[in-house]
Design an enzyme around this catalytic site. Structure first.
Site, PDB file in Angstrom:
ATOM      1  N   GLU A   1    -162.485 -11.366 -34.179  1.00  0.00           N
ATOM      2  CA  GLU A   1    -161.041 -11.320 -33.924  1.00  0.00           C
ATOM      3  C   GLU A   1    -160.309 -10.320 -34.810  1.00  0.00           C
ATOM      4  OE1 GLU A   1    -160.185 -12.376 -31.258  1.00  0.00           O
ATOM      5  OE2 GLU A   1    -161.464 -14.082 -30.782  1.00  0.00           O
TER       6      GLU A   1
ATOM      7  N   HIS B   1    -157.036  -6.007 -26.254  1.00  0.00           N
ATOM      8  CA  HIS B   1    -157.681  -6.906 -27.225  1.00  0.00           C
ATOM      9  C   HIS B   1    -159.026  -7.434 -26.727  1.00  0.00           C
ATOM     10  CE1 HIS B   1    -157.882  -9.809 -30.550  1.00  0.00           C
ATOM     11  NE2 HIS B   1    -158.450 -10.604 -29.646  1.00  0.00           N
ATOM     12  N   GLU B   2    -159.049  -7.977 -25.532  1.00  0.00           N
ATOM     13  CA  GLU B   2    -160.300  -8.579 -25.058  1.00  0.00           C
ATOM     14  C   GLU B   2    -161.379  -7.529 -24.824  1.00  0.00           C
ATOM     15  OE1 GLU B   2    -160.545 -11.625 -25.554  1.00  0.00           O
ATOM     16  OE2 GLU B   2    -158.453 -12.227 -25.552  1.00  0.00           O
TER      17      GLU B   2
END
Length: 180
Positions: A114, A91-92
């Protein structure tokens, strides 16, 4: 060639070597779907931190305890797919493409950061495990949507959008991909 650097505490080196092996296939998956890593000249770094994690241009803060899924959850999505990979790495790192290379003009548009990062998790699953697992993973995100307020908050007041920005944003992108 993209330079990969990892900064961890000495006592975590062996765990990091094993866990961070996920970086290369993650980069291959993201480059397959959305193009070349945007900060090739800067390289890619994972840096151990005492909190969950966060995106930074070419240097991802990592604090997921060298476990798959999203610590402390054993199964972040509830469909037995998230235990196969490290949520924070995937994700990051997705923010390198959306959030660091492409950013919003106002915090009201954080869903771009996001929602895309969450959707890239889904695309990573598809690349690594196939379309059926992709569908299971993306459909599991529906259970996380609360639908209480819009994912685009009021502009100009620095009001962070609700948590739906992650999941509803990803589901929007999934729908868009399916239609197109």
């Amino acid at each position: 060639d993209l330079r990969l650097d990892y900064y961890v505490l000495p006592e975590d080196l062996d765990k990091a070597k094993q866990q961070f092996a996920q970086v290369t296939p993650m980069l291959q998956a993201f480059e397959h779907y959305v193009g070349e890593y945007p900060f090739k000249q800067d390289g890619y770094k994972l840096i151990e931190v005492p909190y969950a994690g966060m995106e930074h241009q070419s240097a991802v803060a990592y604090g997921n305890h060298f476990v798959n899924s999203y610590y402390p959850s054993a199964d972040w999505t509830g469909v037995q797919i998230s235990p196969r990979f490290d949520f924070i790495i995937i994700h990051e790192s997705a923010h390198e493409w959306f959030g660091n290379a492409v950013t919003a003009a106002d915090v009201a548009d954080m869903w771009i950061h996001e929602g895309w990062a969450t959707y890239l998790e889904c695309l990573f699953v598809e690349y690594m495990y196939g379309h059926a697992d992709y569908l299971a993973y993306v459909n599991a995100e529906k259970n996380k949507v609360r639908n209480i307020e819009p994912i685009v908050s009021r502009r100009g007041i620095h009001q962070e959008p609700p948590q739906d920005q992650y999941f509803k944003g990803a589901l929007f992108l999934h729908t868009l991909r399916s239609v197109i």
